[in-house]
Design a protein around this motif. Sequence first.
Motif, short mmCIF file in Angstrom:
data_model
loop_
_atom_site.label_atom_id
_atom_site.label_comp_id
_atom_site.label_asym_id
_atom_site.label_seq_id
_atom_site.Cartn_x
_atom_site.Cartn_y
_atom_site.Cartn_z
N TYR C 187 0.84 -1.21 0.00
CA TYR C 187 0.00 0.00 0.00
C TYR C 187 0.87 1.25 0.00
O TYR C 187 0.63 2.20 -0.76
N LEU C 188 1.92 1.26 0.83
CA LEU C 188 2.82 2.41 0.89
C LEU C 188 3.63 2.54 -0.39
O LEU C 188 3.98 3.64 -0.82
N MET C 189 3.94 1.39 -0.99
CA MET C 189 4.70 1.40 -2.24
C MET C 189 3.96 2.21 -3.29
O MET C 189 4.57 2.94 -4.07
N LYS C 190 2.62 2.06 -3.30
CA LYS C 190 1.84 2.74 -4.32
C LYS C 190 1.42 4.15 -3.88
O LYS C 190 1.25 5.03 -4.71
N THR C 191 1.22 4.33 -2.57
CA THR C 191 0.69 5.63 -2.15
C THR C 191 1.77 6.58 -1.65
O THR C 191 1.54 7.77 -1.56
N LYS C 192 2.95 6.03 -1.26
CA LYS C 192 4.03 6.92 -0.80
C LYS C 192 5.32 6.54 -1.51
O LYS C 192 6.23 5.97 -0.91
N PRO C 193 5.42 6.87 -2.77
CA PRO C 193 6.60 6.45 -3.54
C PRO C 193 7.89 7.04 -2.96
O PRO C 193 8.98 6.51 -3.18
N SER C 194 7.77 8.12 -2.19
CA SER C 194 8.97 8.75 -1.64
C SER C 194 9.74 7.81 -0.72
O SER C 194 10.93 7.97 -0.49
N LEU C 195 9.05 6.80 -0.20
CA LEU C 195 9.75 5.87 0.67
C LEU C 195 10.70 4.97 -0.11
O LEU C 195 11.63 4.41 0.45
N GLY C 196 10.43 4.84 -1.39
CA GLY C 196 11.34 4.07 -2.23
C GLY C 196 11.20 2.57 -2.11
O GLY C 196 12.14 1.83 -2.39
N ILE C 197 10.02 2.11 -1.73
CA ILE C 197 9.83 0.66 -1.63
C ILE C 197 9.66 0.09 -3.03
O ILE C 197 8.80 0.52 -3.78
N LYS C 198 10.48 -0.90 -3.35
CA LYS C 198 10.38 -1.51 -4.69
C LYS C 198 9.74 -2.89 -4.60
O LYS C 198 9.16 -3.39 -5.56
N ASP C 199 9.90 -3.53 -3.48
CA ASP C 199 9.39 -4.90 -3.30
C ASP C 199 8.86 -4.97 -1.87
O ASP C 199 9.61 -4.71 -0.93
N PRO C 200 7.59 -5.29 -1.71
CA PRO C 200 7.03 -5.25 -0.35
C PRO C 200 7.67 -6.24 0.61
O PRO C 200 7.41 -6.17 1.81
N TYR C 201 8.51 -7.16 0.13
CA TYR C 201 9.16 -8.11 1.02
C TYR C 201 10.60 -7.72 1.29
O TYR C 201 11.29 -8.36 2.08
N GLU C 202 11.05 -6.67 0.64
CA GLU C 202 12.43 -6.23 0.85
C GLU C 202 12.38 -4.81 1.40
O GLU C 202 12.27 -3.84 0.65
N LEU C 203 12.43 -4.69 2.69
CA LEU C 203 12.29 -3.39 3.33
C LEU C 203 13.50 -3.09 4.18
O LEU C 203 13.86 -3.87 5.06
N ASN C 204 14.12 -1.91 3.93
CA ASN C 204 15.20 -1.53 4.83
C ASN C 204 14.58 -0.88 6.07
O ASN C 204 13.36 -0.74 6.18
N LYS C 205 15.45 -0.47 6.99
CA LYS C 205 14.94 -0.05 8.30
C LYS C 205 13.92 1.07 8.21
O LYS C 205 12.87 1.01 8.84
N SER C 206 14.21 2.12 7.42
CA SER C 206 13.28 3.26 7.43
C SER C 206 11.96 2.87 6.77
O SER C 206 10.89 3.28 7.22
N GLN C 207 12.03 2.07 5.71
CA GLN C 207 10.79 1.64 5.05
C GLN C 207 9.99 0.75 6.01
O GLN C 207 8.77 0.86 6.13
N PHE C 208 10.72 -0.12 6.71
CA PHE C 208 10.09 -1.04 7.65
C PHE C 208 9.40 -0.27 8.78
O PHE C 208 8.25 -0.53 9.13
N ASP C 209 10.12 0.70 9.33
CA ASP C 209 9.55 1.49 10.43
C ASP C 209 8.28 2.21 9.99
O ASP C 209 7.30 2.28 10.73
N CYS C 355 18.81 -7.52 0.05
CA CYS C 355 17.77 -6.72 -0.58
C CYS C 355 17.70 -6.92 -2.08
O CYS C 355 16.90 -6.29 -2.75
N GLY C 356 18.56 -7.69 -2.62
CA GLY C 356 18.48 -7.96 -4.05
C GLY C 356 19.03 -6.83 -4.90
O GLY C 356 19.03 -6.90 -6.10
N ASN C 357 19.51 -5.77 -4.30
CA ASN C 357 20.07 -4.69 -5.11
C ASN C 357 21.50 -4.42 -4.66
O ASN C 357 21.99 -3.31 -4.74
N GLY C 358 22.14 -5.43 -4.14
CA GLY C 358 23.52 -5.28 -3.69
C GLY C 358 23.61 -4.99 -2.21
O GLY C 358 24.62 -5.24 -1.56
#
Lengths: 265, 306, 378
Positions: C187-209, C355-358
């Motif tokens: 939901y945040l991936m689509k509504t808050k792109p500023s968070l930079g979530i690309k995959d809902p299963y790969e979340l760094n700390k700030s996206q997770f929080d 995270c699949g992106n290095g």
Amino acid sequence: METRRLRIGLVAWTVFIVAFLWVPLLVICTYAFNKSNIQDWPPAGLSTKWFGTAWDNPDVRDAFVLSVKAGVGATAFAVVFGTLLAFGLQRFHFFGRDVISFLFILPIALPGIVTGMALNRFYDVAGVGLSVWTIVIGHATFCMVIVFNNVVARLRRTSPSLIEASQDLGADGWQTFRFVTWPTIATSLVAGGLLAFALSFDEVIVTYFTAGSNNTLPLIIFGYIREGLRLPVVNVIVLAVLLLTVVPVVVSVRLARDTGVLRQR
Amino acid sequence: MAVDASSAGPALRGARRNLSAFFWRRPWLKVTALLGPPLAWLVLIYLAALVALLISGFWTSDFFTGKIVHDWTLENFKQIFSLSDTTYLRIAWTTIWMAAAVTVTDAILAFPIAYYMARIARPRTRALLFVLVLLPLWSSYIVRVYAWRVILQENGILNWALHGVGLPDANLAFTNTSMWIVFSYVWLPFMILPVFAALERIPDNYLEASADLGARGFRTFRSVILPLALPGLVAGSIFTFSLTLGDYLTPVLIGGANAQFIGNVVFNNVGVANNVPFAAAYAVLPVLVIALYLAIARKLGAFEAL
Amino acid sequence: MKRVKRRYVGFAVAVAALLAAFAVPALSVGASQGGTLKMIAWDGYLDAKWVTPFEKQSGCKIQGKVAGSSSEMVSLMRQGGGSQYDMVSASGDASLRLIYGGYVQPVDVSKIPEWKQFHGPFKSPPNNTVDGKHYGVSLQFGPNTLLYRTDKIKNIGNSWSAIYNPKYRGKLTVPDNAIQIADAALYLMKTKPSLGIKDPYELNKSQFDATVSLLKQQKKLVKKYWTGSGDNAQLIKSGDAWLGPTWPLTTGSLLAAKVPVKEFIPKEGATGWLDTWMLSAKSKNTDCAYKWYRYISGPKVQALQGVTWGETPVNSKACPYMNKLSKGSCKIYHAAEPLAYYRSLYFWKTPVPDCGNGKKDCMDFSKWENAWTEIKAS
């Protein structure tokens, strides 16, 4: 001793408590006859069709058998060990007696989930597969206390001088046991055994961790409630269990009230 | 029926006598023989398992495979007792609070009926009441809990009854109030029975003596009955308190979104999250609480009343 | 002492009766041929509609255990050192964990001709095929949809925002599963792109929080977290809850019970699951297991399960059978051309630090489980 008003109040309270204890059970029993499988009130209609469904279900029948097996096994161990414990602790005073009493309360006092987890880990580490025997061991561990309580309560009421008198009259240990001790405690053993069986039959939490893929009746019920698609069968099972347990409980109560062959007052 | 001394052959009788005499002269041997098997069972199976479990609290589990990693660490305990994220402490506190509330409720509910059963009811009535109190213990625990869910739900019998009297919905389903009701309901027989036993043991002449000394009803109750019944109350409270403290099924079936208790957190970590070390570490908390409770209960004489 | 003797007799009779209860079933058990498959399955995966015919034709008996989440399935498979169950219908977030934990054995797909009928991507998907070895056979896949009562909610809109809307306070029910965090992340991936979530299963700390914070807000609206389909259905049926994420199985059972509900996939998209029947590493019942594999992978049974449960079969030949059972169902479940539909869903997978992106700072699943407890206790 008590005023009339107090007596009436107490009677009213007693009636209220008994009703409080029984209304939910009666509600579920009524649902056993509910025609539809939607659990709203009042029931849409009455029918006995779910009884057939429950009986035809092999999982339910197997679970019932397993529950009985586990109960009998656990009760057997509990009766033997609980009685040994009662005699050991009641008749002798020695250093560490209180500690042992305390230790044996633990299986009942600690949360079932702790006992369950601990036994599960134990079996895992020991490489023991989960089967009816792991269930029996789990149940027996806390059923021992139930039998212990009953036998100890009876032993407290009988005077040790009876044993001495028997020995004075020339009986050896076995004869004393057979003719004096056993008749005194027999009914408390049966009462304790019946209660232990009840506890084992109904147990869910420890059983969940010690049964593995086997199902006892409570585990089946739990599974069905979670599935939510066979609730009328659950209601039927409850009704059946209730009916099937009236007799043993009544017997247990009568035996426990009894003071054994040798009256002591 | 005379003691049938001739039922066994003379050799066997002689051997039995020797054995009896042997044990009579060495009571400590008799105690060992009696207590040996049950103690061995308890120590080798139960206590060993318990210790092994609590030790695993110092390990962790691999999040992917669920296997236990045997590296000693205080990580689990740090997370539980963390002061920056008090989640687990709050859950424990809520649980203890609920256990205490249920214990007090059950004590209040149980006392009058136990008193009636023990001291006023005729033997026939007493036996009947005994059965009526004991029988619900026999029906499956989870069904009794589920029955309450059915009663309390939106279209259940409680709301139907309230509507019948013109009152609005109770909205009790899936609240902590409903959990309190159900816990009190389920453990009530556990409180009634020891209190009944304790009250039954009070000799009649105590009460007569108290009256003779000039004490009126309430004074007798406060100074004679209550102290003598206390061990029974405490014994019953051991059940209500510890059973509530460790319970997981009731929060799952009855509890709502707020029902996070020690029991279901431990279960979720063991049965779901595959994190046995964490569950074990968290289980240390209720074990300590109950150990403390038992120690206090022992001082109050509850063990004699069990 | 007659009283004593009578009691002994009574006691002995009672004991004998109980022992008889022991003996009789024990004797009758030996009569069944074939083995017993002990299976861990999702709600409704072992419906009598297809299990009973299987038991009749194969002689194998099925003993099922329902699990409410992938974590629970892994936990059950691990019990007793992995010896307790034969098969498990694992979703993508459980299957790799079972493979790497050594709890499942490779399956010889050459013994299962029906496997050749599967659509391409489902023959050897990465969630059940590792190093060319098949650790199971794909089963079906489907979405997590949004369900609501049409008589209580007139206009729910077309967005997942409904389940975060304070308007529905106390009327929401959400699955009790840590993987739900992914739904919020989607939901945040689509509504808050500023968070930079690309995959809902790969979340760094700030996206997770941020996601956890959203879920803590949601918790205030939740009446109860549902633990299984029956639980979910009961809540909606009784009116205790009006809306929430669900499985199509639940919707079907509610509609069958004449409860006015509807389900749909909101515009942000949905998470989903691809299930595999896996075979326990310690299972001895391989004969029955392969019989089951052949049976459950065939087009007829695939169609039956798909239509009954509300999910999409992986067998490409299931379509006509689906339409026979329920007109138009093939189209509804995208069974003929599933690929675009398949790619639109965000399938359950186990969150790992990679995270699949290095980068390797994504939250692993244990952090998800902990956060889930935190959310529920907040």
